[in-house]
Design a protein around this motif. Structure first.
Motif, PDB file in Angstrom:
ATOM      1  N   LEU A  89       7.082   8.170  -4.590  1.00  0.00           N
ATOM      2  CA  LEU A  89       6.152   7.638  -3.595  1.00  0.00           C
ATOM      3  C   LEU A  89       6.697   6.334  -3.034  1.00  0.00           C
ATOM      4  CD1 LEU A  89       2.815   8.212  -5.487  1.00  0.00           C
ATOM      5  CD2 LEU A  89       3.653   9.485  -3.508  1.00  0.00           C
ATOM      6  N   MET A  90       6.424   6.111  -1.768  1.00  0.00           N
ATOM      7  CA  MET A  90       6.903   4.903  -1.110  1.00  0.00           C
ATOM      8  C   MET A  90       5.732   3.972  -0.817  1.00  0.00           C
ATOM      9  SD  MET A  90      10.087   5.465  -1.097  1.00  0.00           S
ATOM     10  CE  MET A  90      10.821   4.279   0.001  1.00  0.00           C
ATOM     11  N   ALA A  91       5.993   2.677  -0.966  1.00  0.00           N
ATOM     12  CA  ALA A  91       4.990   1.644  -0.686  1.00  0.00           C
ATOM     13  C   ALA A  91       5.429   0.864   0.537  1.00  0.00           C
ATOM     14  CB  ALA A  91       4.830   0.717  -1.879  1.00  0.00           C
ATOM     15  N   GLN A  92       4.467   0.482   1.344  1.00  0.00           N
ATOM     16  CA  GLN A  92       4.716  -0.309   2.539  1.00  0.00           C
ATOM     17  C   GLN A  92       4.125  -1.702   2.347  1.00  0.00           C
ATOM     18  OE1 GLN A  92       6.279   0.385   5.794  1.00  0.00           O
ATOM     19  NE2 GLN A  92       6.125  -1.823   5.566  1.00  0.00           N
ATOM     20  N   ALA A  93       4.942  -2.724   2.526  1.00  0.00           N
ATOM     21  CA  ALA A  93       4.423  -4.092   2.535  1.00  0.00           C
ATOM     22  C   ALA A  93       3.690  -4.297   3.856  1.00  0.00           C
ATOM     23  CB  ALA A  93       5.560  -5.088   2.388  1.00  0.00           C
TER      24      ALA A  93
ATOM     25  N   VAL B 249       0.853  -1.182   0.000  1.00  0.00           N
ATOM     26  CA  VAL B 249       0.000   0.000   0.000  1.00  0.00           C
ATOM     27  C   VAL B 249       0.891   1.234   0.000  1.00  0.00           C
ATOM     28  CG1 VAL B 249      -0.230  -0.019   2.526  1.00  0.00           C
ATOM     29  CG2 VAL B 249      -1.967   1.138   1.152  1.00  0.00           C
ATOM     30  N   THR B 250       0.462   2.253  -0.736  1.00  0.00           N
ATOM     31  CA  THR B 250       1.205   3.503  -0.731  1.00  0.00           C
ATOM     32  C   THR B 250       1.219   4.032   0.691  1.00  0.00           C
ATOM     33  OG1 THR B 250       0.515   3.941  -2.988  1.00  0.00           O
ATOM     34  CG2 THR B 250       1.367   5.812  -1.739  1.00  0.00           C
ATOM     35  N   HIS B 251       2.412   4.392   1.165  1.00  0.00           N
ATOM     36  CA  HIS B 251       2.564   4.845   2.546  1.00  0.00           C
ATOM     37  C   HIS B 251       1.918   6.224   2.721  1.00  0.00           C
ATOM     38  CE1 HIS B 251       4.197   5.124   6.522  1.00  0.00           C
ATOM     39  NE2 HIS B 251       4.652   6.328   6.237  1.00  0.00           N
TER      40      HIS B 251
ATOM     41  N   GLU C 214       9.567   0.745   0.139  1.00  0.00           N
ATOM     42  CA  GLU C 214      10.270   0.745  -1.141  1.00  0.00           C
ATOM     43  C   GLU C 214       9.528   1.666  -2.098  1.00  0.00           C
ATOM     44  OE1 GLU C 214      10.606  -3.233  -2.581  1.00  0.00           O
ATOM     45  OE2 GLU C 214      11.660  -3.927  -0.789  1.00  0.00           O
ATOM     46  N   PRO C 215      10.206   2.132  -3.143  1.00  0.00           N
ATOM     47  CA  PRO C 215       9.496   2.958  -4.127  1.00  0.00           C
ATOM     48  C   PRO C 215       8.289   2.216  -4.695  1.00  0.00           C
ATOM     49  CG  PRO C 215      11.850   3.050  -4.504  1.00  0.00           C
ATOM     50  CD  PRO C 215      11.613   1.979  -3.459  1.00  0.00           C
ATOM     51  N   LEU C 216       7.210   2.943  -4.917  1.00  0.00           N
ATOM     52  CA  LEU C 216       5.984   2.347  -5.445  1.00  0.00           C
ATOM     53  C   LEU C 216       6.248   1.620  -6.762  1.00  0.00           C
ATOM     54  CD1 LEU C 216       2.895   2.002  -5.312  1.00  0.00           C
ATOM     55  CD2 LEU C 216       2.713   4.189  -6.513  1.00  0.00           C
ATOM     56  N   ARG C 217       7.005   2.240  -7.618  1.00  0.00           N
ATOM     57  CA  ARG C 217       7.432   1.639  -8.889  1.00  0.00           C
ATOM     58  C   ARG C 217       8.711   2.333  -9.294  1.00  0.00           C
ATOM     59  NH1 ARG C 217       3.464   5.358 -10.470  1.00  0.00           N
ATOM     60  NH2 ARG C 217       1.661   4.076 -10.079  1.00  0.00           N
ATOM     61  N   GLU C 218       9.396   1.786 -10.269  1.00  0.00           N
ATOM     62  CA  GLU C 218      10.660   2.370 -10.712  1.00  0.00           C
ATOM     63  C   GLU C 218      10.470   3.835 -11.094  1.00  0.00           C
ATOM     64  OE1 GLU C 218      13.912   1.704 -14.237  1.00  0.00           O
ATOM     65  OE2 GLU C 218      12.870  -0.061 -13.439  1.00  0.00           O
ATOM     66  N   GLY C 219      11.321   4.688 -10.549  1.00  0.00           N
ATOM     67  CA  GLY C 219      11.273   6.113 -10.852  1.00  0.00           C
ATOM     68  C   GLY C 219      10.297   6.914 -10.010  1.00  0.00           C
TER      69      GLY C 219
END
Length: 171
Positions: free
Chosen positions: A156-160, A125-127, A148-153
């Motif tokens: 936005l950061m994503a949280q597992a 989920v996007t943090h 981690e980055p949501l996607r390359e480039g």
């Protein structure tokens, strides 16, 4: 009144349209992009839904507000980790938010995963302090690992996140 049911193979075009609408509405919520998904052929969309409907590794669900599809979620059992399932593509149309569609979709996906032997369900989920993050936490999901980055480039950061029933799952 919100109702939830599996996506039938003949509804592939409705699934495609709703998925593309989700990517347009909330581009910061998904690892994929509208541009990438819009390039898929009709046959690819058709095959994706047919595969989910005919197998026992995937569950693709629609949420309906009366007769109108207003949300979707995809739950997939891991092919490599026994007892693990993943949640993808969770989205509710803005007009249906606050009606319980997200909760109903997630509840049904989790029940399916558990009934198919999952002891752990994972998602990303996007943090942010968002309705999605609050929904996942309310269902017992907890952050795991580093963001981690949501996607390359992406900046936005994503949280597992992970929900574990019973014994912890390795991996």
């Amino acid at each position: 009144m919100i109702s939830i049911r599996p996506i039938a193979p003949h509804e592939w075009a409705q699934y495609r349209d709703l998925r593309l609408k989700a990517l347009q509405d909330a581009p910061c919520a998904f690892g994929s992009t509208w541009e990438a998904e819009a390039r898929k052929t009709d046959e690819s969309w058709r095959a994706q839904i047919a595969s989910a409907a005919s197998g026992d590794m995937d569950l693709a669900l629609f949420a309906f507000n009366k007769a109108q599809a207003c949300g979707l979620v995809w739950c997939k059992l891991s092919a490599t980790e026994s007892g693990v399932a993943h949640i993808y593509q969770m989205w509710v149309h803005p007009a249906a938010r606050g009606l319980g569609a997200g909760n109903a979709l997630l509840t049904q996906a989790l029940a399916w995963a558990k009934s198919h032997g999952a002891r752990c369900v994972r998602l990303g989920v996007t943090h942010a302090d968002s309705p999605a993050m609050r929904l996942y936490r309310a269902h017992g999901f907890r952050p795991v690992g580093d963001m981690e980055p949501l996607r390359e480039g992406s900046e936005l950061m994503a949280q597992a996140m992970e929900l574990v029933w019973g014994e912890p799952v390795a991996g």
